[in-house]
Design a protein around this motif. Structure first.
Motif, short mmCIF file in Angstrom:
data_model
loop_
_atom_site.label_atom_id
_atom_site.label_comp_id
_atom_site.label_asym_id
_atom_site.label_seq_id
_atom_site.Cartn_x
_atom_site.Cartn_y
_atom_site.Cartn_z
N ILE A 28 0.83 -1.20 0.00
CA ILE A 28 0.00 0.00 0.00
C ILE A 28 0.87 1.25 0.00
N PRO A 29 1.10 1.84 -1.19
CA PRO A 29 1.87 3.07 -1.23
C PRO A 29 1.10 4.19 -0.53
N SER A 30 1.75 4.92 0.36
CA SER A 30 1.05 5.93 1.13
C SER A 30 1.85 7.22 1.15
N GLY A 87 -8.49 12.93 2.98
CA GLY A 87 -7.29 13.50 2.39
C GLY A 87 -7.57 13.95 0.97
N GLU A 88 -6.51 14.19 0.18
CA GLU A 88 -6.76 14.62 -1.18
C GLU A 88 -5.82 13.97 -2.17
N SER A 89 -6.18 14.01 -3.46
CA SER A 89 -5.37 13.40 -4.50
C SER A 89 -4.03 14.12 -4.58
N LYS A 90 -2.96 13.35 -4.85
CA LYS A 90 -1.63 13.93 -4.86
C LYS A 90 -1.23 14.43 -6.24
N TRP A 91 -2.09 14.24 -7.21
CA TRP A 91 -1.69 14.60 -8.57
C TRP A 91 -2.12 16.00 -8.94
N SER A 92 -1.16 16.78 -9.41
CA SER A 92 -1.50 18.07 -9.98
C SER A 92 -1.44 17.88 -11.49
N ALA A 152 7.97 3.91 -7.32
CA ALA A 152 9.05 3.47 -6.45
C ALA A 152 8.48 2.79 -5.21
N ALA A 153 7.40 3.38 -4.67
CA ALA A 153 6.79 2.81 -3.47
C ALA A 153 6.27 1.40 -3.74
N ILE A 154 5.67 1.21 -4.89
CA ILE A 154 5.15 -0.13 -5.23
C ILE A 154 6.31 -1.13 -5.28
N ARG A 180 12.86 10.37 1.05
CA ARG A 180 12.14 11.52 0.50
C ARG A 180 11.03 10.97 -0.39
N ASN A 181 10.29 11.85 -1.03
CA ASN A 181 9.23 11.39 -1.92
C ASN A 181 9.83 10.87 -3.24
N PHE A 182 9.65 9.58 -3.52
CA PHE A 182 10.18 9.00 -4.74
C PHE A 182 9.08 8.68 -5.74
N MET A 214 -2.60 -2.05 -3.73
CA MET A 214 -3.79 -1.19 -3.75
C MET A 214 -3.49 0.19 -3.16
N ASP A 215 -4.33 1.18 -3.52
CA ASP A 215 -4.15 2.54 -3.00
C ASP A 215 -4.54 2.61 -1.54
N CYS A 216 -4.00 3.62 -0.88
CA CYS A 216 -4.24 3.77 0.55
C CYS A 216 -5.59 4.44 0.81
N ASP A 217 -6.16 5.09 -0.20
CA ASP A 217 -7.34 5.93 0.04
C ASP A 217 -8.66 5.18 -0.08
N LEU A 218 -8.58 3.84 -0.17
CA LEU A 218 -9.78 2.98 -0.29
C LEU A 218 -10.55 3.22 -1.57
N GLN A 219 -9.89 3.80 -2.59
CA GLN A 219 -10.57 3.93 -3.89
C GLN A 219 -10.63 2.56 -4.56
N HIS A 220 -9.72 1.68 -4.14
CA HIS A 220 -9.75 0.30 -4.62
C HIS A 220 -10.45 -0.55 -3.56
N ASN A 265 1.28 11.09 2.42
CA ASN A 265 0.41 12.02 3.15
C ASN A 265 -1.00 11.44 3.35
N GLU A 266 -1.05 10.27 3.93
CA GLU A 266 -2.34 9.59 4.11
C GLU A 266 -2.67 9.39 5.59
N GLU A 267 -2.19 10.29 6.47
CA GLU A 267 -2.44 10.08 7.91
C GLU A 267 -3.93 9.94 8.23
N GLU A 309 -15.07 6.75 -4.11
CA GLU A 309 -14.67 8.11 -3.71
C GLU A 309 -13.51 7.98 -2.73
N ARG A 310 -12.61 8.93 -2.76
CA ARG A 310 -11.53 8.96 -1.80
C ARG A 310 -12.13 9.12 -0.40
N VAL A 311 -11.66 8.32 0.56
CA VAL A 311 -12.28 8.35 1.89
C VAL A 311 -11.89 9.60 2.69
N1 UDP Z 1 1.08 8.01 -3.72
C1 UDP Z 1 2.41 7.74 -3.40
N2 UDP Z 1 3.37 8.64 -3.78
C2 UDP Z 1 3.07 9.79 -4.46
C3 UDP Z 1 1.72 10.02 -4.80
C4 UDP Z 1 0.76 9.10 -4.42
O1 UDP Z 1 2.72 6.73 -2.79
O2 UDP Z 1 3.99 10.55 -4.76
C5 UDP Z 1 0.04 7.03 -3.31
C6 UDP Z 1 -1.11 7.64 -2.52
O3 UDP Z 1 -0.84 7.68 -1.14
C7 UDP Z 1 -2.24 6.68 -2.83
C8 UDP Z 1 -1.93 6.24 -4.26
O4 UDP Z 1 -0.56 6.52 -4.46
O5 UDP Z 1 -2.24 5.54 -2.01
C9 UDP Z 1 -2.80 6.95 -5.27
O6 UDP Z 1 -2.65 8.34 -5.12
P1 UDP Z 1 -3.85 9.35 -5.25
O7 UDP Z 1 -5.05 8.83 -4.52
O8 UDP Z 1 -3.32 10.69 -4.86
O9 UDP Z 1 -4.09 9.32 -6.81
P2 UDP Z 1 -5.50 9.21 -7.57
O10 UDP Z 1 -6.29 8.13 -6.89
O11 UDP Z 1 -6.11 10.55 -7.43
O12 UDP Z 1 -5.10 8.84 -8.96
#
Ligand code: UDP
Ligand code: MG
Length: 307
Positions: A8-10, A201-206, A75-77, A69-71, A92-98, A12-14, A197-199
């Motif tokens: 579970i890549p995370s 926090g917010e999406s990390k993608w700009s 990289a997290a996967i 740092r943030n990779f 799977m994602d940390c935000d329960l979207q999966h 800023n998912e506190e 829906e994301r449970v």
């Molecule tokens: N994530 C990560 N590193 C990053 C950006 C995102 O590990 O630099 C993780 C994030 O914590 C989440 C998953 O990747 O578990 C999906 O990210 P997010 O929900 O922001 O993307 P979206 O669902 O909006 O595509």
């Protein structure tokens, strides 16, 4: 009994992390599946790591990995996969979207002998029009490059140990997990799921990070932009033929002095094509340079595992 590792890549998912851990625990225990959760803290700026260590101290089946740092998610996967001890491994994602229920469905398919189970988006969730168009264009190129239909692909997957090992053995630094896990082959099937829906926090993608990600992936998987350069060359050659013949004819007829405007336009036109082509080739060279440096994909600063 078979062990299921879940990566579970995370980042800023506190807010959602404890919820994710609790839901996975209840769903998997209800289904009698032995599991291990690997939370990879991708250099979060908030208290994610503290939340992970708290969870790990309470639950022996939780492992935490902390990056220096943030990779990025890719990289997290891969870091999580390297730590997975399971007979199969879910991502799977940390935000329960999966949805965790879908993960159980995937696990059952793995039990039936499938080695790669892909989560396919039934719907893409809520996305605005411009975003959807951009994503559509990107996946068209990627699908062509990888020869796998990627339009509804996601990072939500379950892989057999064998497939995980093969992925970890791949040496490239610019990884695109979604495509690589299809490219390796194996007995594959897919499961449809609705993006939730994301449970919290917010999406990390700009928009900027998505575009950068798209270019990296295209360059890593396709040489189509290079062929574009060749295409532009052929096109200008044809143009040169037509204009060349016209110029010679006009010279023969004695009108050769005119056409200064044409010269300026041609110089500008050819100049920009040459520059853009150099840019494309330069981008690939930069990627090759990045690859041959052989830097690690990520740097782990801490883990919750006691050695
Ligand atoms: N994530 C990560 N590193 C990053 C950006 C995102 O590990 O630099 C993780 C994030 O914590 C989440 C998953 O990747 O578990 C999906 O990210 P997010 O929900 O922001 O993307 P979206 O669902 O909006 O595509
Ligand atoms: Mg998300």
């Amino acid at each position: 009994m078979a062990l299921l590792s879940i990566v579970i890549p995370s980042y800023n998912e506190e807010q959602v992390l404890p919820k994710t851990a609790a839901i996975l625990k209840s769903v998997l225990e209800e289904e009698n599946i032995e599991y291990q959760l690997i939370f990879v803290d991708d250099g979060s700026g908030d208290d994610t790591w503290k939340v992970i260590t708290d969870e790990a101290s309470k639950n022996p089946w939780i492992t935490g990995i902390h990056f220096s740092r943030n990779f990025g998610k890719e990289a997290a996967i891969f870091a999580g996969l390297a730590y997975a001890r399971g007979d199969c491994c879910g991502i799977m994602d940390c935000d329960l979207q999966h949805p965790p229920r879908t993960l159980v469905e995937m696990y059952r398919l793995w039990e039936q002998g499938y080695e790669v189970v892909e989560g396919v988006k039934r719907s893409r969730g809520q996305e605005n029009l411009l975003y959807a168009a951009g994503v559509g264009f990107f996946y068209k190129i990627m699908s062509k490059a990888t020869r796998v239909n990627m339009s509804r692909a996601s990072d939500f997957k379950l892989l057999d140990k064998k497939a995980v090992e093969v992925l970890l053995d791949m040496p490239e630094r610019n990884t695109f997990f979604r495509a690589m896990s299809s490219w390796i082959g194996y007995k594959t099937t897919s499961v449809e799921f609705d993006v939730q829906e994301r449970v919290g926090g917010e999406s990390k993608w700009s928009a900027r990070s998505l575009i950068r990600y798209a270019f990296t992936d295209i360059a890593a998987y396709s040489s189509a932009p290079m062929q574009l350069v060749t295409g532009a060359g052929v096109l200008t050659f044809l143009l040169a033929l037509v204009l060349g013949i016209q110029t010679i004819l006009r010279f023969a007829m004695g009108h050769a002095v005119e056409g200064f405007t044409t010269v300026i336009l041609l110089i500008l036109f050819l100049g920009s094509i040459v520059m853009m082509s150099l840019g494309i080739i330069g981008y690939y060279i930069a990627k090759i340079y990045e690859e041959i440096k052989r830097r690690p994909r990520y740097i782990i600063s801490k883990t919750t595992e006691k050695c």
